[in-house]
Structures are given as C-alpha cells and as structure tokens.
Scaffold this motif. Sequence first.
Motif, mmCIF file in Angstrom:
data_model
loop_
_atom_site.group_PDB
_atom_site.id
_atom_site.type_symbol
_atom_site.label_atom_id
_atom_site.label_comp_id
_atom_site.label_asym_id
_atom_site.label_seq_id
_atom_site.Cartn_x
_atom_site.Cartn_y
_atom_site.Cartn_z
ATOM 1 N N GLN A 3 0.722 -1.176 0.098
ATOM 2 C CA GLN A 3 -0.227 -0.012 -0.138
ATOM 3 C C GLN A 3 0.955 1.258 0.185
ATOM 4 O O GLN A 3 2.137 1.108 0.460
ATOM 5 N N GLN A 4 0.158 2.340 -0.268
ATOM 6 C CA GLN A 4 0.840 3.678 -0.311
ATOM 7 C C GLN A 4 0.056 4.629 0.550
ATOM 8 O O GLN A 4 -1.034 4.691 0.783
ATOM 9 N N PHE A 5 0.922 5.235 1.375
ATOM 10 C CA PHE A 5 0.468 6.241 2.483
ATOM 11 C C PHE A 5 1.183 7.547 2.431
ATOM 12 O O PHE A 5 2.342 7.511 1.906
ATOM 13 N N GLN A 6 0.364 8.653 2.669
ATOM 14 C CA GLN A 6 1.130 9.982 2.672
ATOM 15 C C GLN A 6 0.974 10.534 4.077
ATOM 16 O O GLN A 6 -0.282 10.639 4.629
ATOM 17 N N HIS A 7 1.931 11.338 4.515
ATOM 18 C CA HIS A 7 1.895 12.075 5.805
ATOM 19 C C HIS A 7 2.576 13.266 5.646
ATOM 20 O O HIS A 7 3.594 13.272 4.746
ATOM 21 N N ASP A 8 2.295 14.147 6.516
ATOM 22 C CA ASP A 8 3.199 15.250 6.623
ATOM 23 C C ASP A 8 4.578 15.018 7.027
ATOM 24 O O ASP A 8 5.504 15.375 6.640
#
Length: 382
Positions: A3-8
Amino acid sequence: MSQQFQHDVLVIGSGAAGLSLALTLPSHLRIAVLSKGDLANGSTFWAQGGVAAVLDDTDTVQSHVEDTLNAGGGLCNEDAVRFTVEHSREAIQWLIDQGVPFTRDEHAGSDDGGFEFHLTREGGHSHRRIIHAADATGAAIFKTLLDQARQRPNIQLLEQRVAVDLITEKRLGLPGERCLGAYVLNRTSGEVDTYGARFTILASGGAAFYYLYTSISDGACGDGIAMAWRSGCRVANLEFNQFHPTCLYHPQAKSFLITEALRGEGAHLKLPNGERFMQRFDPRAELAPRDIVARAIDHEMKRLGIDCVYLDISHKPEAFIKTHFPTVYERCLTFNIDITKGPIPVVPAAHYTCGGVMVDQHGRTDVPGLYAIGETSFTGLH
C-alpha cells in the motif's frame, strides 16, 4: 498487496526522541510514528537511572558543561554541550508538564532551594543533578509520552513496521536530493509499503545490539544510521560506543542494567575476595565517568581471569534499598540475588552509540527533508 500512505511527517522510531518530537509538532500536521516491534520494545522503556539537568539552585550550567567535557575526554563539541545543558531545565519541565511521575523529595525545601523532586548523583557529575522516577525512569517517561501521543488525533502510532530504506528524489531519477519518505516492511502482512512524507525523521536508536554484553534491546542494530548513509548523509564517530559499567551477569539474564544510581547512593565495586579496587584507578572511585569505571572492571577481569566483579549496596538499610531501587531489587530476586544481603555480579555492557548521522542543532542532515534525532544522530554532545 503493498500500500501507499502519505503523511506530513514520518517518524521512524517510537522511543523518547520520536514521541517527544511528535508531541511538540503543530497539531495540524498528520504524523506517523513507526515502531519495528511493539511500541515498548525500544531502549527508552528499559532506562533506569534518570536524566541529568541543572535543577538545583546550588548547581550551575558552567559546572555541568565542565563535567560533560571532562567525561568526554575533551572530544565533545562544546557548543552542542552548552546548548543542551542550557536548555536542560526547560526540557525537564516539559516532561513534568506532560505528567512524568518523577520521584519527589520528602525533604524538599530544606537545603535544595525548594526543588520538589529528588536528585541523585551518577558518575562524572560533581553535583546531584539526576532527576528520576525511582529506578524505572525510562518506563515512566515512555508510558507518559505514549499516553499523550494516543490522545492526539493527528498522531498515528504503527507497530510492527520496519523501515527498509529511504526514498529520495535522486533514487527515483528525479532532479534534486530531497528525502520523500521510506519503504516500510509491515511485519504482519509481509508486504513492503510506501510511506511518503514531506519530512522524514530518523529516531531509530543506536547500534549497541551487536556486542556480547549489551544493555540494549534487539532492535538497536544501527539500521537508521545505515539508511541515512546510503542516502548520502555523513556519519561520524561510529567507533565510539559507551559501555555501562554494571550489567547483571547471570546466565538467565539476557540484558539487565544495574542502574548507575546505586553507585551514586554509595554502592561499592568489589573483587571476588571482597576487596574494593576503583580507588586504584581514579580518586573519584565508583563515581568516576563510565568509561573509566568500565575499563577498570575490564582490566581486573582480565588480570584475575574472572568472569565478573561485584556491586555491593548491602551495607545500606534494607528499607532504603527497596524504596530507591525497587526494580533492581525485584529483578535480582528472580535470580536468587538479594541485594539487601549481598553483592550483585556485574560486567560492563555496550550501552550507547556516541556517533551517528551528522546533524546541526536543528537535527537537519545533509539530505533535505531528512532529520535525525536522539541516539541515531551525531551532534558532538557525546
């Protein structure tokens, strides 16, 4: 499937460094904190003795700076030492404000300027300046910070996540050098996921796991330092490893530290025949800096061909020992060692990685967007 995740902000490591950073960042940022095992598996939880800071009105910043430079053999970066010591009191106050249950001084106000917490002394220090929570300070700090982090909706705590490598623009064939996140193994699913982030922070601890005798958990294998190096960061002083002088020597005790505060409260190091020996190596005896005490123990073990030496606090009152060192008392008792009645077999153990990823006073590495904090970093303090 991966999976791909995005955070600051992506924080790799869930110990005191990583959690403290997550709690001090603005609340509008989406933050992921990764732990390669269970959250409490890192080194912070197992720390016993306490934290050194200028807290007593009779103590001074200059005295603490001088003690630190002396303990560092003149090799410390004085600017980093002074910066840390000058901010030590406010750092401790922040921990108190978070709710860390430091041990209070029942005699507060009598001769310590009214400071309400008990201070002990450790090797290399000329003053009592170690604030502690009995002899389980790391657990107290970790549990408090973890409780605070769990209350923040912007902080996501993820267990069983092993960072494999950093993602940079250069590695993706893009112009620039910026760090864009990390590839992370989910140990539960077996998949390698992609964690994108505007800012990536390495708070993954040191590399003391590799030694025969070590006080550190299995996870402290230097992988964060290695990832930074592979991404183009400079590293420094990796040959410097601090050895804690007193780790419990017992075939069933994998790695249990005997807090330095025992020596701060009057414990004696002895040979098998009961003879004290530290006064032959340093006028400060058991309160010399860790490197001196560890080398002295190592010297005596090799000179005499013995497996360990002994740390003895049994000359102190039983109630004092049980009150000040409940963790050590209970743990040793499981190995049929009653520290109120006899000595503890001990050996020096690898404890702290003094070098690491080179950073400035803001934790910035050579790679834009990548920061390193805590034991992973090298500031020149140690």
